[in-house]
Scaffold this motif. Sequence first.
Motif, PDB file in Angstrom:
ATOM      1  N   PRO A  32       0.869  -1.258   0.041  1.00 16.98           N
ATOM      2  CA  PRO A  32      -0.132  -0.063  -0.086  1.00 16.98           C
ATOM      3  C   PRO A  32       0.742   1.226  -0.137  1.00 16.98           C
ATOM      4  CG  PRO A  32      -0.346  -1.279   2.131  1.00 16.98           C
ATOM      5  CD  PRO A  32       0.424  -2.064   1.144  1.00 16.98           C
ATOM      6  N   LEU A  33       2.088   0.951   0.812  1.00 13.46           N
ATOM      7  CA  LEU A  33       2.762   2.469   0.820  1.00 13.46           C
ATOM      8  C   LEU A  33       3.421   2.570  -0.681  1.00 13.46           C
ATOM      9  CD1 LEU A  33       4.684   1.586   3.830  1.00 13.46           C
ATOM     10  CD2 LEU A  33       3.183   3.497   3.578  1.00 13.46           C
ATOM     11  N   LEU A  40       1.433   9.713  -5.604  1.00 17.41           N
ATOM     12  CA  LEU A  40       1.659  10.800  -5.185  1.00 17.41           C
ATOM     13  C   LEU A  40       2.814  11.548  -5.802  1.00 17.41           C
ATOM     14  CD1 LEU A  40       0.316  12.532  -2.828  1.00 17.41           C
ATOM     15  CD2 LEU A  40       2.038  11.901  -1.251  1.00 17.41           C
ATOM     16  N   LYS A  41       3.960  11.036  -6.062  1.00 17.61           N
ATOM     17  CA  LYS A  41       4.996  11.526  -6.916  1.00 17.61           C
ATOM     18  C   LYS A  41       4.602  12.025  -8.213  1.00 17.61           C
ATOM     19  CE  LYS A  41       7.193   7.608  -9.035  1.00 17.61           C
ATOM     20  NZ  LYS A  41       7.965   6.513  -9.059  1.00 17.61           N
ATOM     21  N   LYS A  42       3.672  11.620  -8.792  1.00 16.62           N
ATOM     22  CA  LYS A  42       2.927  12.120  -9.886  1.00 16.62           C
ATOM     23  C   LYS A  42       2.466  13.420  -9.636  1.00 16.62           C
ATOM     24  CE  LYS A  42       2.689   7.885 -12.832  1.00 16.62           C
ATOM     25  NZ  LYS A  42       1.893   6.681 -12.579  1.00 16.62           N
ATOM     26  N   GLU A  43       1.355  13.438  -8.863  1.00 15.34           N
ATOM     27  CA  GLU A  43       0.628  14.539  -8.389  1.00 15.34           C
ATOM     28  C   GLU A  43       1.535  15.592  -8.184  1.00 15.34           C
ATOM     29  OE1 GLU A  43      -2.762  11.833  -6.993  1.00 15.34           O
ATOM     30  OE2 GLU A  43      -2.111  13.347  -5.345  1.00 15.34           O
ATOM     31  N   LYS A  44       2.656  15.377  -7.397  1.00 12.11           N
ATOM     32  CA  LYS A  44       3.544  16.481  -6.945  1.00 12.11           C
ATOM     33  C   LYS A  44       4.663  16.768  -7.887  1.00 12.11           C
ATOM     34  CE  LYS A  44       2.029  16.471  -2.198  1.00 12.11           C
ATOM     35  NZ  LYS A  44       2.367  17.123  -1.146  1.00 12.11           N
ATOM     36  N   ILE A 296       9.831   7.920   2.960  1.00 16.18           N
ATOM     37  CA  ILE A 296       9.827   8.376   1.426  1.00 16.18           C
ATOM     38  C   ILE A 296       8.386   9.324   1.446  1.00 16.18           C
ATOM     39  CG2 ILE A 296       9.584   8.083  -0.686  1.00 16.18           C
ATOM     40  CD1 ILE A 296      11.771   5.524  -0.280  1.00 16.18           C
ATOM     41  N   LEU A 297       7.205   8.564   1.920  1.00 14.04           N
ATOM     42  CA  LEU A 297       6.015   8.934   1.932  1.00 14.04           C
ATOM     43  C   LEU A 297       5.897  10.440   2.601  1.00 14.04           C
ATOM     44  CD1 LEU A 297       3.138   8.576   0.886  1.00 14.04           C
ATOM     45  CD2 LEU A 297       2.510   7.237   2.744  1.00 14.04           C
ATOM     46  N   ASP A 298       6.405  10.342   3.761  1.00 12.99           N
ATOM     47  CA  ASP A 298       6.375  11.446   4.677  1.00 12.99           C
ATOM     48  C   ASP A 298       7.191  12.923   3.954  1.00 12.99           C
ATOM     49  OD1 ASP A 298       5.830  13.101   6.843  1.00 12.99           O
ATOM     50  OD2 ASP A 298       8.004  12.709   7.666  1.00 12.99           O
ATOM     51  N   CYS A 299       8.165  12.637   3.088  1.00 16.80           N
ATOM     52  CA  CYS A 299       8.830  13.597   2.333  1.00 16.80           C
ATOM     53  C   CYS A 299       7.840  14.166   1.265  1.00 16.80           C
ATOM     54  CB  CYS A 299      10.080  13.115   1.767  1.00 16.80           C
ATOM     55  SG  CYS A 299      11.325  13.026   2.614  1.00 16.80           S
TER      56      CYS A 299
END
Length: 408
Positions: A32-33, A40-44, A296-299
Amino acid sequence: MSVQQRNLNGSSEIYKKISKFVPENEWKVHAPLIEKINKLKKEKNAIILAHNYQTPEIYHGVADIAADSLALAVEAAKTSADKIIMCGVHFMAETAKLMNPNKKVFLPDMQAGCSLASSITGKDVRLLKQKYPGVPVVSYVNTSADVKAETDVCCTSANAVKVVESLNVEKVIFLPDQYLADYVAKNTKVKIISWKGTCIVHEQFTSKEIEDIKNQNPGIKVIAHPECPPDVIEASDFAGSTSGMIKYVKDNQPKKVMLVTECSMSDNVEADNPNVSFIKPCNLCPYMKKIDLEKILDCLENDTNEIILDNKTIEAARKSVIRMTEIGRWSVQKLNQSYIKTVVMKALEEDLRPRGDITTNLINSKNKIIKAKIIAKQDGVIAGLEFCKAAFKLIGRETVFIKKISDG
Ligand code: 13P
Ligand code: SF4
């Protein structure tokens, strides 16, 4: 250049590739992570750069680019993403910032350091420069931005010899890895003034370990990182940067191989080379292992752990890194004496141990006259005779090399 562009789609496709290295119960936590991070990396508009020592779920699961430290610096300079997440250690994130100061660079854990980088400070370099006035400073990228700011040109293990020789001087200060300095000194005529830094991962390997593995696994290819002690490199079949090692496995597809370096890399390379069997000595880099998917997700979610450097340091340190990337990798096209000698000695190495043959005698014995004929096994274009001539001349100045046919 061995840069791995990762493009696996769903998490099930990723797991198929790495299931041998990640137990199912761990995968249940990772999957899931991974899905969240990749969305998220695409969105940001963020890019995830990962060093070859990252664990398989990062390397194969979320990295856009996985590579050695030189290629990570180059990729950081090229990216059009707004944010760079560096899955590696602190000096790699700082180097990314130096290469592309207008981007936001994040390191998932600020404690991800490096024993080499912490072995020397900017002040130490200033003192060395006072002691050896006018001698240029070459620093390994495994150094802080403060050290880089005092440096003429940086290098990585992929281009250390080339960088040193590019300066066209008799002497250089080479920092901070004493073993890499030894490796460079063996491959160039330039005098090397070194520092006593070591990598806590690579200094643990011994030549005895290599010899034992070779005896227990006849035919195995042993590939070492240049941060290893010199006798370990000597006992190995090939030495190169982490990407150089990966390229060796990919191109040569040896039946069995041992990568004398950090643990996770063998898993990552094995997943991409299923026909190669790996013997895995396990030395973990505790700094590289500080990075995990949650951090990584937190970043990505909260912009945690941004790398901030003042403009003065960026300006001074950037020059030495840019200069390195302009020089590039250690190219095999440069036919200088030390290169020829290294290649020929490597080619003859098999003959030197355990017993010699005709070519061994040629380099070992001063008073023997030996006639050798080089015969092509099949029809084809003849090339490389000029190289042979230069190489044999280097081995013994009395050697006469008569071409009976011309190149090409
Ligand atoms: P590479 O430049 O070969 O990727 O090595 C970096 C490193 O830290 C090895 O320990
Ligand atoms: Fe530093 Fe060694 Fe870890 Fe590489 S493996 S980051 S050189 S401590």
